[in-house]
Design an enzyme around this catalytic site. Sequence first.
Site, PDB file in Angstrom:
ATOM      1  N   ASP A  16       0.849  -1.185   0.000  1.00  0.00           N
ATOM      2  CA  ASP A  16       0.000   0.000   0.000  1.00  0.00           C
ATOM      3  C   ASP A  16       0.886   1.236   0.000  1.00  0.00           C
ATOM      4  OD1 ASP A  16      -2.015  -1.823   0.187  1.00  0.00           O
ATOM      5  OD2 ASP A  16      -2.836  -1.089   2.088  1.00  0.00           O
TER       6      ASP A  16
ATOM      7  N   ASP B 174     -15.293  -3.390  -1.185  1.00  0.00           N
ATOM      8  CA  ASP B 174     -14.908  -3.124   0.202  1.00  0.00           C
ATOM      9  C   ASP B 174     -16.173  -2.899   1.014  1.00  0.00           C
ATOM     10  OD1 ASP B 174     -12.279  -3.125  -0.789  1.00  0.00           O
ATOM     11  OD2 ASP B 174     -12.407  -0.988  -1.244  1.00  0.00           O
TER      12      ASP B 174
END
EC number: 5.3.1.16
Length: 245
Positions: A8, A129
């Site tokens: 990330d 998500d």
Amino acid sequence: MLIFPAIDLKGGRCVRLYQGRMEDAIVYNDDPVSQALAWQAKGAQMIHLVDLDGAFEGEPKNLPVIQAILEAVTVAVQLGGGIRDLNIIDRYLRMGVSRVIIGTAAIKNPELLSVACKEYGQRIVLGLDARDGKVATDGWAGTSQVTALELALEMKGRGLRRVVYTDISKDGTLAGPNLAATAELARATGLKVIASGGFATIDDVKAAAALEGDGIEGAILGKSIYTGAIDVAEAIRVAREGRPC
């Protein structure tokens, strides 16, 4: 089952968040390229790359680092974060990204996913998500009223074949993944589903691999591989063994 080590990106560095909160970012490596090479050396076949700044700001924000990673590694890379239009999708694929993950845009501009799937086929992945079963948007800062199952089924109708499913409440917690919801999504939709969020032990990887027959085709590992809770090479070995007979 395939293991996806995650990288990330925030401010050009490799970080991990807790339940998607940027203010809780912990830097694990100032050099994401070396991190990508390290995961490749461990045997990873595909790296899961996320432009966190892009996810929150709605446009690519870590292009130089992403380009450097793509030039350095020989394995495949799937990328998400801030991918909101066809030009960005095309740019990333031309740069060498193997798959692009569309999240927020699937809610706000579903026609984009239709066009992208028609143009690029299985190189397009839905980033699903979920927070309390509802789809989160804008780098998880917002929550829609659409359920994960509803969106997955709609996108399947638009040509989608693969989903990355993240239970936000599990992400970065090392509390164990929500495999029940992940497997149910796979069974209910017939889509290929990659599990994400909460993997804490090698037993979690084994449990996910045991559900490969239900449609779980991969697991994204983040915080667990940075803290040493899970060894990437061991996870890959366990995942390759697949579900028990």
